[in-house]
Design an enzyme around this catalytic site. Structure first.
Site, PDB file in Angstrom:
ATOM      1  CG  HIS A  87      -1.777   1.262   1.260  1.00 27.38           C
ATOM      2  ND1 HIS A  87      -2.927   1.357   0.512  1.00 27.38           N
ATOM      3  CD2 HIS A  87      -1.621   2.451   1.869  1.00 27.38           C
ATOM      4  CE1 HIS A  87      -3.457   2.553   0.705  1.00 27.38           C
ATOM      5  NE2 HIS A  87      -2.694   3.241   1.519  1.00 27.38           N
ATOM      6  CG  ASP A  92     -12.275   3.406   5.474  1.00 23.37           C
ATOM      7  OD1 ASP A  92     -11.716   4.174   6.277  1.00 23.37           O
ATOM      8  OD2 ASP A  92     -12.077   3.454   4.242  1.00 23.37           O
ATOM      9  NE  ARG A 126     -10.720  10.250   9.398  1.00 21.95           N
ATOM     10  CZ  ARG A 126      -9.843   9.560   8.674  1.00 21.95           C
ATOM     11  NH1 ARG A 126     -10.192   8.400   8.129  1.00 21.95           N
ATOM     12  NH2 ARG A 126      -8.638  10.011   8.493  1.00 21.95           N
ATOM     13  CB  SER A 172      -8.841   4.907   7.231  1.00 23.19           C
ATOM     14  OG  SER A 172      -9.224   5.015   5.887  1.00 23.19           O
ATOM     15  CE  LYS A 205      -9.280   2.217   3.088  1.00 21.61           C
ATOM     16  NZ  LYS A 205      -9.382   3.611   2.621  1.00 21.61           N
TER      17      LYS A 205
HETATM   18  N1  URA Z   1      -6.205   7.133   2.935  1.00 19.98           N
HETATM   19  C1  URA Z   1      -7.173   6.356   3.490  1.00 19.98           C
HETATM   20  O1  URA Z   1      -7.518   5.309   2.946  1.00 19.98           O
HETATM   21  N2  URA Z   1      -7.736   6.759   4.647  1.00 19.98           N
HETATM   22  C2  URA Z   1      -7.385   7.896   5.279  1.00 19.98           C
HETATM   23  O2  URA Z   1      -7.933   8.185   6.319  1.00 19.98           O
HETATM   24  C3  URA Z   1      -6.401   8.687   4.683  1.00 19.98           C
HETATM   25  C4  URA Z   1      -5.825   8.284   3.518  1.00 19.98           C
END
Ligand code: URA
Ligand code: CA
Length: 435
Positions: free
Chosen positions: A82, A161, A168, A183, A187
């Site tokens: 990631h 999320d 947010r 977050s 995933k």
């Molecule tokens: N990328 C994400 O997937 N979540 C966040 O909160 C910030 C960046």
């Protein structure tokens, strides 16, 4: 349990139990805890932070909020990567085939670009016919057959999320390390990775502008992943200048093909070797990062990594002849060059400004629902620290209309600064957090 008590407890700086955190997340999805309480909760977390245990509980609650992709039918250790997002960041397209060619299964779910940063799915769609959505069965079958598949993340992965991020985004609570870390990792857990290599960017074009905060984010993500039983590695890497030369979808695919053909070098390839070597080690195909790096270098030189990319493009319905002849990948018809105004050294090639310039020409989207012009963007022809002569091209821009090209030229020109004295190139990698 009552939401106001949980919010108060966090507001006052006390540590929440996993049950209390799960209550908030499940309550949000069931509609029992309304948005205003979730928003207040996020603000309390923003100011008070979370322990690694709390952050892990939040991550698991979000990972379990939807469908978990089941990759157990894929043989071997499933390693994911990631990147926190950047400009000219074509790593997945170079890295995934390289690592797959080294014998580690790559079952990758990627996203689309937003703002000034690009996304792998958009890039892959510049290969005509390429399908980014496969059924879960097709996905698993393809990875078992050829060792590689890159698809879009389905909507039902970690729905909590999505809800939380949307709140947010409008309550000034995005920039919180536990909220960002949970977050991202939720995933990755929901999409089935056994091991995860993180590329945490720092610099003008990144989410994190300071090394301290990037380090804190990297450590938080590594800690959560480990608590959730995954093997983790992280690199903190520079995003003050674009990683590769190309910024824009088709242009980045062309660059990736050139690099996998052994015709490119520089920061993008170097970073792919570093990230890839860690994926190969976590994937148990090699027990030493140095040897893994040498293996990947050989797989690029021998053409095996490029052959793996072709296998994937073919399997997902894309036109393989474009990989053999990347000059046939369509780019925008109008172009112009930015030239150095004087002799000297490049002391700035600002990633954020160049990313925004490419987006302004149509390469990016402001809102998730915007469409992108795959063929436009720019190529940066110099790196920070390079010596240039007056009139030498430093960037080449491509756009679909003259007005977009003009706008891109105005913006991109401001990305560059020059000095009479030599100036230092920033490091590619600041720090590593190893397995
Ligand atoms: N990328 C994400 O997937 N979540 C966040 O909160 C910030 C960046
Ligand atoms: Ca390059």
């Amino acid at each position: 349990m009552r939401a106001p008590d949980i919010i108060m407890k966090k507001r006052d700086g006390r540590v929440l139990s996993a049950e209390e955190i799960r209550y908030m997340i499940q309550g949000m999805l069931l509609g029992d805890v309304p948005d205003y309480q979730i928003s207040a909760f996020c603000m309390a977390v923003f100011f008070q932070g979370m322990t690694p245990e709390e952050t892990t509980a939040l991550t698991l609650a979000m990972a379990d909020s939807g469908r978990r992709v089941d990759l157990s039918a894929i043989r071997g250790v499933k390693v994911d990567k990631h990147s926190t997002g950047g400009v000219g960041d074509t790593t997945t397209l170079v890295l995934a085939p390289m690592v797959a060619a080294a014998g580690v299964p790559v079952a990758k779910m990627s996203g689309r670009g937003l703002g000034h940063t690009g996304g792998t799915l958009d890039k892959l769609e510049s290969i005509p016919g390429f399908r980014v959505s496969l059924s879960e069965r097709e996905f698993v079958e393809q990875v078992n057959r050829i060792g590689l598949a890159v698809v879009g993340q389905t909507e039902d992965v970690a729905p909590a999320d999505k809800r939380l991020y949307a709140l947010r985004d409008v309550t000034a609570t995005v920039e919180s390390i536990p909220l960002i870390a949970s977050s991202i990792i939720s995933k990755k857990l929901a999409t089935g990775a056994d091991a995860i290599v993180l590329d945490v960017k720092v610099g003008s074009g990144a989410f994190m502008h300071e090394l301290d905060s990037a380090r804190e984010l990297a450590r938080a993500m590594v800690a959560i992943g480990r608590m959730a039983g995954r093997r983790m590695s992280a690199l903190i890497t520079d995003m003050n200048q674009p990683l590769g030369q190309a910024v824009g979808n088709s242009l980045e695919v062309i660059e990736a093909i050139h690099i996998l053909s052994g015709r490119g070098e520089g920061r993008l390839l170097e970073l792919c070797f570093e990230l890839g070597a860690r994926m190969v080690v976590l994937g148990e195909a090699c027990d030493d990062v140095n040897r893994a790096r040498a293996t990947l270098r050989r797989l690029v030189e021998s053409g095996s990594a490029l052959a793996k990319l072709k296998e994937m493009v073919e399997a997902q319905g894309g036109d393989v002849s474009r990989i053999d002849d990347p000059d046939r990948i369509e780019i925008a018809p109008l172009s112009a060059r930015i030239r150095a105004p004087k002799d000297g050294y490049v002391c700035r090639a600002d990633a954020l400004t160049l990313g925004r310039a490419a987006a302004a020409m149509g390469a990016g989207r402001q809102r998730k629902t915007d469409s992108v012009d795959l063929g436009c963007g720019l190529r940066v022809l110099v790196s920070v620290g390079d010596r240039v002569e007056a009139g030498q091209p430093v960037a080449e821009l491509f756009a679909g209309t003259q007005s977009r090209l003009d706008e891109g030229m105005i913006q991109a020109t401001q990305a560059f600064a020059y000095s009479d004295a030599p100036c230092q190139a920033p490091p590619l990698i600041y720090e590593a957090i190893e397995a």
